[in-house]
Structures are given as structure tokens and as C-alpha cells.
Design a protein around this motif. Structure first.
Motif, PDB file in Angstrom:
ATOM      1  N   VAL A  68       0.887  -1.253  -0.089  1.00  0.00           N
ATOM      2  CA  VAL A  68       0.168  -0.090   0.174  1.00  0.00           C
ATOM      3  C   VAL A  68       0.702   1.309  -0.003  1.00  0.00           C
ATOM      4  CG1 VAL A  68      -1.826  -1.229   1.016  1.00  0.00           C
ATOM      5  CG2 VAL A  68      -0.307  -0.064   2.571  1.00  0.00           C
ATOM      6  N   MET A  69       2.117   1.335   0.679  1.00  0.00           N
ATOM      7  CA  MET A  69       2.782   2.612   0.632  1.00  0.00           C
ATOM      8  C   MET A  69       3.654   2.592  -0.656  1.00  0.00           C
ATOM      9  SD  MET A  69       1.737   4.068   3.290  1.00  0.00           S
ATOM     10  CE  MET A  69       2.944   5.501   3.093  1.00  0.00           C
ATOM     11  N   ARG A  70       3.968   1.594  -1.229  1.00  0.00           N
ATOM     12  CA  ARG A  70       4.308   1.619  -2.509  1.00  0.00           C
ATOM     13  C   ARG A  70       3.281   2.359  -3.600  1.00  0.00           C
ATOM     14  NH1 ARG A  70       4.768  -1.218  -7.882  1.00  0.00           N
ATOM     15  NH2 ARG A  70       6.479  -0.233  -9.003  1.00  0.00           N
ATOM     16  N   GLY A  71       2.159   1.911  -3.298  1.00  0.00           N
ATOM     17  CA  GLY A  71       0.995   2.596  -4.098  1.00  0.00           C
ATOM     18  C   GLY A  71       0.780   3.873  -4.113  1.00  0.00           C
ATOM     19  N   ALA A  72       0.766   4.287  -2.647  1.00  0.00           N
ATOM     20  CA  ALA A  72       0.574   5.779  -2.211  1.00  0.00           C
ATOM     21  C   ALA A  72       1.849   6.632  -2.646  1.00  0.00           C
ATOM     22  CB  ALA A  72       0.487   5.776  -0.785  1.00  0.00           C
ATOM     23  N   GLY A  73       3.236   6.268  -2.689  1.00  0.00           N
ATOM     24  CA  GLY A  73       4.165   6.714  -3.090  1.00  0.00           C
ATOM     25  C   GLY A  73       4.196   7.165  -4.512  1.00  0.00           C
ATOM     26  N   SER A  74       3.750   5.989  -5.160  1.00  0.00           N
ATOM     27  CA  SER A  74       3.673   6.013  -6.529  1.00  0.00           C
ATOM     28  C   SER A  74       2.728   7.127  -7.301  1.00  0.00           C
ATOM     29  CB  SER A  74       3.563   4.773  -7.278  1.00  0.00           C
ATOM     30  OG  SER A  74       4.682   3.905  -6.972  1.00  0.00           O
ATOM     31  N   THR A  75       1.602   6.971  -6.670  1.00  0.00           N
ATOM     32  CA  THR A  75       0.354   7.716  -6.819  1.00  0.00           C
ATOM     33  C   THR A  75       0.822   9.233  -6.616  1.00  0.00           C
ATOM     34  OG1 THR A  75      -1.066   5.992  -6.140  1.00  0.00           O
ATOM     35  CG2 THR A  75      -1.860   8.566  -6.478  1.00  0.00           C
ATOM     36  N   PHE A  76       1.531   9.514  -5.545  1.00  0.00           N
ATOM     37  CA  PHE A  76       2.060  10.953  -5.256  1.00  0.00           C
ATOM     38  C   PHE A  76       2.985  11.304  -6.371  1.00  0.00           C
ATOM     39  CE2 PHE A  76       5.354  13.400  -3.425  1.00  0.00           C
ATOM     40  CZ  PHE A  76       4.835  14.540  -3.000  1.00  0.00           C
ATOM     41  N   ASN A  77       3.803  10.587  -6.675  1.00  0.00           N
ATOM     42  CA  ASN A  77       4.950  10.710  -7.797  1.00  0.00           C
ATOM     43  C   ASN A  77       4.279  11.007  -9.029  1.00  0.00           C
ATOM     44  OD1 ASN A  77       8.194  10.233  -8.582  1.00  0.00           O
ATOM     45  ND2 ASN A  77       6.899   8.986  -9.994  1.00  0.00           N
ATOM     46  N   ASP A  78       3.227  10.315  -9.424  1.00  0.00           N
ATOM     47  CA  ASP A  78       2.417  10.718 -10.808  1.00  0.00           C
ATOM     48  C   ASP A  78       1.954  11.852 -10.779  1.00  0.00           C
ATOM     49  OD1 ASP A  78       3.460   8.105 -11.550  1.00  0.00           O
ATOM     50  OD2 ASP A  78       1.489   7.190 -11.748  1.00  0.00           O
ATOM     51  N   LEU A  79       1.275  12.278  -9.695  1.00  0.00           N
ATOM     52  CA  LEU A  79       0.799  13.451  -9.567  1.00  0.00           C
ATOM     53  C   LEU A  79       1.659  14.790  -9.771  1.00  0.00           C
ATOM     54  CD1 LEU A  79      -1.710  13.083  -6.671  1.00  0.00           C
ATOM     55  CD2 LEU A  79      -2.321  13.622  -8.713  1.00  0.00           C
ATOM     56  N   ILE A  80       2.977  14.611  -9.019  1.00  0.00           N
ATOM     57  CA  ILE A  80       3.642  15.395  -9.366  1.00  0.00           C
ATOM     58  C   ILE A  80       4.504  15.502 -10.881  1.00  0.00           C
ATOM     59  CG2 ILE A  80       6.205  16.258  -8.538  1.00  0.00           C
ATOM     60  CD1 ILE A  80       3.871  16.750  -6.451  1.00  0.00           C
ATOM     61  N   ASP A  81       4.646  14.344 -11.233  1.00  0.00           N
ATOM     62  CA  ASP A  81       5.172  14.324 -12.633  1.00  0.00           C
ATOM     63  C   ASP A  81       4.270  14.112 -13.728  1.00  0.00           C
ATOM     64  OD1 ASP A  81       7.770  14.309 -11.346  1.00  0.00           O
ATOM     65  OD2 ASP A  81       7.988  12.179 -11.643  1.00  0.00           O
ATOM     66  N   ARG A  82       3.061  14.422 -13.685  1.00  0.00           N
ATOM     67  CA  ARG A  82       2.092  14.202 -14.753  1.00  0.00           C
ATOM     68  C   ARG A  82       2.231  14.974 -15.914  1.00  0.00           C
ATOM     69  NH1 ARG A  82      -0.585  17.010 -10.840  1.00  0.00           N
ATOM     70  NH2 ARG A  82      -1.838  18.737 -11.400  1.00  0.00           N
ATOM     71  N   ASN A  83       2.877  15.942 -16.019  1.00  0.00           N
ATOM     72  CA  ASN A  83       3.283  17.130 -17.092  1.00  0.00           C
ATOM     73  C   ASN A  83       4.730  16.484 -17.828  1.00  0.00           C
ATOM     74  OD1 ASN A  83       1.014  18.350 -16.774  1.00  0.00           O
ATOM     75  ND2 ASN A  83       2.186  20.214 -15.478  1.00  0.00           N
ATOM     76  N   ILE A  84       5.485  15.892 -16.879  1.00  0.00           N
ATOM     77  CA  ILE A  84       6.540  15.411 -17.513  1.00  0.00           C
ATOM     78  C   ILE A  84       6.299  14.067 -18.041  1.00  0.00           C
ATOM     79  CG2 ILE A  84       8.891  14.383 -16.709  1.00  0.00           C
ATOM     80  CD1 ILE A  84       9.314  16.405 -14.734  1.00  0.00           C
ATOM     81  N   ASP A  85       5.645  13.087 -17.443  1.00  0.00           N
ATOM     82  CA  ASP A  85       5.335  12.061 -17.962  1.00  0.00           C
ATOM     83  C   ASP A  85       4.509  12.279 -19.243  1.00  0.00           C
ATOM     84  OD1 ASP A  85       6.044  10.609 -15.794  1.00  0.00           O
ATOM     85  OD2 ASP A  85       4.456  10.189 -14.685  1.00  0.00           O
TER      86      ASP A  85
END
Length: 319
Positions: free
Chosen positions: A83-100
Motif C-alpha cells: 500500500v505504501m508503494r502504491g501511495a508513493g507512486s500515486t504521489f509521484n505520478d501527481l507531481i510528474d504528470r506533465n513530465i510523464d
């Protein structure tokens, strides 16, 4: 009765290029898939890499203190890692959505492809974090405080790729935190073997995430993203070799400090052999091989755990 929920179809718009080959995701309702991808459940290597240091550390503490394995605690670490890998990855995707959106491999992710709104992703992240908090609160007070401290490197990591060529180092600090947590949850303190294991996991993480970053080197240049893969360039094989060598040496110091014996060292040897196999096959121009080598670190992380678990069980039986 209403019509059945639509099923996931295999297409470039839904299944991501670095997802696992399992067919299970194709059998689930289509509206589940974006959240499965945000949590990286379709890419299990990540939670395996987050879990392995926790398990290693818990068993290393058991060897040090001559206690039997705490299987309930190991199960909690499994749930917490997922679950924490999932939470961290979701946070990372929120921050990086424009770069992604500018990188071929990641533009199909739920946020840049607009299959999930930022608000929905934030709520999903919070739900996962609450489950992780419930797991954390089942440990002793020292481990709870230590676990809360892990949020700092997790929060900083997504921003570093914009300013430094060493974002992998911060990822190492965050992803290796379990090497401290396992020991703290068993003993209520930290000792030198746990710190050496943490150092081992940090350089291991830098090594395997450098391999992972080889997939995006071309796109990262145009997107203005920095990484150790770009920094090392033509010397990436030598750099990863040195990182992996340090990982094995630091782990050996941890084993010696905890008084570990044959089985633990056998697990470390198996781990070292697997890392050597990776280095031998690194090819900076081969993105498919980079993904394969990165994924191999998932099971590789459990080789050392297997040896430590056997050692932990043996020490308890003969004490």
C-alpha cells in the motif's frame, strides 16, 4: 439485473508498456485499471523491492537477538509495502504528470492520459496512506516515529530529477527505509548492523534504478529530466558494477555485525551472483533488456531474505 461491467481490453491506451505479463488485469472491470496502475499493482517489482529490506532487517534483528522469526510482523510488512508503494507512486505520478506526458513510456499512465483526475488520484493516495498508517501503528513507538520520518525522502524524491543527476540517491534513501524499520520493529532501537544493511540497500537501489532509467534516456533529455543513467553515460556498466559491489560488501559487514552464519552468507552469495549476472548483460542501447534486468531485482531481493530467514530459524532452535 444491469449489464455487466466492461472488461479491460488489451490496448496501448490501457495496458502500459512496462506492466507485467499477467492476464489478471484484463479480467477486471475497466474502471478499476487506472487505479491499479496508479498503485503499480500491475508492476509488482516495486513493492517487492520495498518489501525485501523490511524482511531482511527483521530477520537480521532476529539473528542478532536470538529470537524466532516474527511471521505476523513479516505479513504486516508485506501489506505495508504494497500500500505504501502504491501511495508513493500515486504521489509521484501527481507531481510528474506533465513530465510523464512528454515521455513515450509514461504518457499512457492514468494522469497524463486523463483517465483519472488529479483530485481522484489524491483521494486514492490518501486511502492507501491510511492503510499504511494502520500497519505502522501496530509497531512499537520507536518504529512508529521512525516510519513517519520516512515521509521526508518520499516527499522530496519526485522533485529532484529537475535539479540533480542523482534523484536515484534520494530514491535509495526512501526505498531502503525498511532496512531500518524491520530492525526497529523487532528490537525498539537501531544498531550498526541495521545501518550497514540500510547503506547496502541504498547503493543497490541506485544501481537498479540506474538500469531502469536507461529506458527513458532519450526522452529524458528532451524533457529536461536528470538521472544517473544520463550522468554515467557510456560508463554505466562500470558505475553499476561499483554500486552493486558496495551493496554486497555493506551487506557482508551487516551480517558479520549481527553474528550471522552459513545460511545468511549463502543467501548473500546468491544475491551477489544475481547482481553479477545483471551487470554482465547491461546494454545501454537495449531498453527491453534494461526492463528485464530491473525486474530481476524483485526476486533477487528475496535471495538474501531466504538465507536470513533460515539463519533466524536455526539460531532460535539451537540457542
Amino acid at each position: 439485473m444491469g449489464a455487466p461491467a466492461p472488461r479491460v481490453r488489451e490496448s496501448s491506451a490501457t495496458l502500459l508498456p512496462d506492466a507485467g505479463a499477467s492476464n489478471i488485469w484484463r479480467r477486471l472491470p475497466a474502471n478499476w485499471l487506472p487505479y491499479i496502475q496508479l498503485a503499480r499493482l500491475d508492476r509488482p517489482t516495486g513493492w517487492q523491492l520495498l518489501l525485501a529490506p523490511c524482511l531482511d532487517s527483521s530477520c537480521l534483528a532476529g539473528v542478532y537477538s536470538l529470537q524466532k522469526p516474527d511471521y505476523a510482523q513479516l505479513a504486516l510488512f508485506f501489506l505495508g509495502a504494497v500500500v505504501m508503494r502504491g501511495a508513493g507512486s500515486t504521489f509521484n505520478d501527481l507531481i510528474d504528470r506533465n513530465i510523464d506526458a512528454k515521455v513515450e513510456r509514461t504518457r499512457g499512465r492514468p494522469l497524463p492520459s486523463r483517465r483519472v483526475s488529479p483530485r481522484a488520484a489524491a483521494l486514492f493516495m490518501a486511502a492507501q496512506a491510511l492503510v499504511g498508517l494502520a500497519v505502522l501503528l501496530s509497531f512499537n513507538g520507536f518504529a512508529i516515529v521512525l516510519g513517519l520520518c520516512s515521509l521526508l525522502p518520499v516527499a522530496i524524491y519526485p522533485y529532484l530529477k529537475r535539479v540533480t543527476s542523482w534523484p536515484q540517491a534520494m530514491l535509495g534513501l526512501a526505498f531502503s527505509w525498511g532496512a531500518l524499520m524491520g530492525w526497529a520493529a523487532r528490537t525498539g532501537d537501531l544498531r550498526a548492523p541495521a545501518l550497514w544493511l540500510y547503506a547496502s540497500c541504498i547503493v543497490w537501489t541506485i544501481g537498479y534504478d540506474t538500469i531502469y532509467a536507461l529506458q527513458d534516456s532519450k526522452d529524458d533529455v528532451s524533457a529536461g529530466v536528470k538521472s544517473t543513467a544520463l550522468l554515467f553515460g557510456a560508463h554505466v556498466k562500470i558505475a553499476v558494477s561499483l554500486l552493486y559491489l558496495a551493496a554486497v560488501l555493506f551487506a557482508e559487514i551487516a551480517l558479520i555485525g549481527a553474528g550471522a552464519g552459513f545460511f545468511a552468507h549463502l543467501g548473500l552469495i546468491a544475491f551477489a551472483v544475481q547482481l553479477a549476472w545483471q551487470v554482465r548483460h547491461i546494454d545501454g542501447a537495449n531498453e527491453a533488456m534494461a526492463l528485464r534486468l530491473f525486474r530481476s531485482n524483485g526476486p533477487a531481493g528475496f535471495l538474501l531474505f531466504g538465507g536470513l530467514l533460515a539463519e533466524n530459524m536455526l539460531f532460535y532452535l539451537v540457542k
